[in-house]
Design a protein around this motif. Sequence first.
Motif, PDB file in Angstrom:
ATOM      1  N   ASP A  46       0.481  -6.111   5.851  1.00 47.10           N
ATOM      2  CA  ASP A  46       0.682  -5.360   4.613  1.00 47.10           C
ATOM      3  C   ASP A  46       1.947  -4.518   4.737  1.00 47.10           C
ATOM      4  O   ASP A  46       2.300  -4.051   5.836  1.00 47.10           O
ATOM      5  CB  ASP A  46      -0.500  -4.427   4.332  1.00 47.10           C
ATOM      6  N   PRO A  73      -3.019   3.125  -5.075  1.00 51.02           N
ATOM      7  CA  PRO A  73      -2.580   3.088  -3.684  1.00 51.02           C
ATOM      8  C   PRO A  73      -2.497   1.684  -3.096  1.00 51.02           C
ATOM      9  O   PRO A  73      -1.846   1.477  -2.077  1.00 51.02           O
ATOM     10  CB  PRO A  73      -3.634   3.930  -2.953  1.00 51.02           C
ATOM     11  N   TYR A  74      -3.145   0.711  -3.719  1.00 52.86           N
ATOM     12  CA  TYR A  74      -3.055  -0.682  -3.266  1.00 52.86           C
ATOM     13  C   TYR A  74      -3.404  -1.580  -4.447  1.00 52.86           C
ATOM     14  O   TYR A  74      -3.608  -1.103  -5.559  1.00 52.86           O
ATOM     15  CB  TYR A  74      -3.977  -0.937  -2.065  1.00 52.86           C
ATOM     16  N   PHE A 133      -5.698   7.565   4.542  1.00 53.47           N
ATOM     17  CA  PHE A 133      -6.541   6.365   4.538  1.00 53.47           C
ATOM     18  C   PHE A 133      -7.961   6.717   4.091  1.00 53.47           C
ATOM     19  O   PHE A 133      -8.577   6.002   3.298  1.00 53.47           O
ATOM     20  CB  PHE A 133      -6.600   5.733   5.930  1.00 53.47           C
ATOM     21  N   HIS A 148      -9.165   3.137   2.176  1.00 54.83           N
ATOM     22  CA  HIS A 148      -8.532   1.842   2.468  1.00 54.83           C
ATOM     23  C   HIS A 148      -7.550   1.992   3.613  1.00 54.83           C
ATOM     24  O   HIS A 148      -6.825   2.991   3.691  1.00 54.83           O
ATOM     25  CB  HIS A 148      -7.803   1.335   1.224  1.00 54.83           C
ATOM     26  N   THR A 149      -7.523   1.023   4.510  1.00 52.31           N
ATOM     27  CA  THR A 149      -6.498   0.959   5.557  1.00 52.31           C
ATOM     28  C   THR A 149      -5.729  -0.343   5.380  1.00 52.31           C
ATOM     29  O   THR A 149      -6.264  -1.324   4.842  1.00 52.31           O
ATOM     30  CB  THR A 149      -7.108   1.001   6.968  1.00 52.31           C
ATOM     31  N   PRO A 150      -4.490  -0.377   5.799  1.00 51.72           N
ATOM     32  CA  PRO A 150      -3.706  -1.604   5.604  1.00 51.72           C
ATOM     33  C   PRO A 150      -4.217  -2.750   6.464  1.00 51.72           C
ATOM     34  O   PRO A 150      -4.674  -2.551   7.595  1.00 51.72           O
ATOM     35  CB  PRO A 150      -2.291  -1.183   6.009  1.00 51.72           C
ATOM     36  N   MET A 160       0.873  -1.180   0.000  1.00 53.70           N
ATOM     37  CA  MET A 160       0.000   0.000   0.000  1.00 53.70           C
ATOM     38  C   MET A 160       0.904   1.222   0.000  1.00 53.70           C
ATOM     39  O   MET A 160       1.885   1.274   0.743  1.00 53.70           O
ATOM     40  CB  MET A 160      -0.885  -0.005   1.247  1.00 53.70           C
ATOM     41  N   LEU A 172       1.191   5.438   0.340  1.00 55.76           N
ATOM     42  CA  LEU A 172       0.534   6.654   0.816  1.00 55.76           C
ATOM     43  C   LEU A 172       1.225   7.859   0.195  1.00 55.76           C
ATOM     44  O   LEU A 172       2.453   7.976   0.243  1.00 55.76           O
ATOM     45  CB  LEU A 172       0.611   6.739   2.347  1.00 55.76           C
ATOM     46  N   VAL A 194       3.533  -1.066   4.029  1.00 52.53           N
ATOM     47  CA  VAL A 194       3.100   0.310   3.760  1.00 52.53           C
ATOM     48  C   VAL A 194       4.288   1.134   3.300  1.00 52.53           C
ATOM     49  O   VAL A 194       5.333   1.181   3.974  1.00 52.53           O
ATOM     50  CB  VAL A 194       2.451   0.945   5.009  1.00 52.53           C
TER      51      VAL A 194
END
Length: 259
Positions: free
Chosen positions: A137, A231-232, A126, A131-133, A105, A107, A139
Amino acid sequence: MRLIDLSSPVDASFVEPDPVVHEVLSPREGAEHMSAEMREHFGVDFDPDELPDGEFLSLDRLSLTTHTGTHVDAPSHYGSRTTYGTGVPRHIDEMPLDWFHRPGMVLDLTDAPTGVVGADRLEKEFARIGHTPDPLDIVLLHTGADARVGTGAYFTDFAGLDGPAVHLLLDLGVRVIGTDAFSLDAPFGDIIARYRRTGDRSVLWPAHVVGRQREYCQIERLANLGALPGPYGFQVSCFPVKITGAGAGWARAVAMVDD
């Protein structure tokens, strides 16, 4: 599957706090070296001119730290004692491999000025991407600092994380945090200036010091994070070189995108 190189090079021509020394033996010099080694260690005489074209193999000798180029910091880099586990931090050769091949992911922190980024800024990112990890994951922080790699500004102009921001990611189960900057902490000059102004020791390299309280790894000096497709939705592979007893290991970080 598309592969995106996320690594910065080890280049002896770059400005570095600890300069890289790169010596190269040509294939001819390699032949002479091999001949001398055979004579000294095995008592065998061999004329390099008997080799095809009078050449053997080239050989590179490098003098550099494990924090040159893209690398993974181990918990033992952060201090000699921990408040978790056995109290003894693990070296890079002891870290679990499955930490270093996980969903990624990224940021976008390219608008952050030199200094520290807090937990509130990460939470806003986020929310922006929706989306949050997930736990484990990887980052990655896209600060844009890699545009200055090889210059003195690379070590002075970038954004790092403060302690609460690192804790936020670790609370979410993240164990590997990466940045395209020289350090996950703010630049040395920025840190010292804030400490002299406030007298607050918590501003002294907080992202690294958190690693004495909670086990995690950093990937520093990444590159090319702007080439990621979103972003992911990609995998990151960043296996560190297995150096026994070391606080860090070089890594060839790559993103894998399933197109």
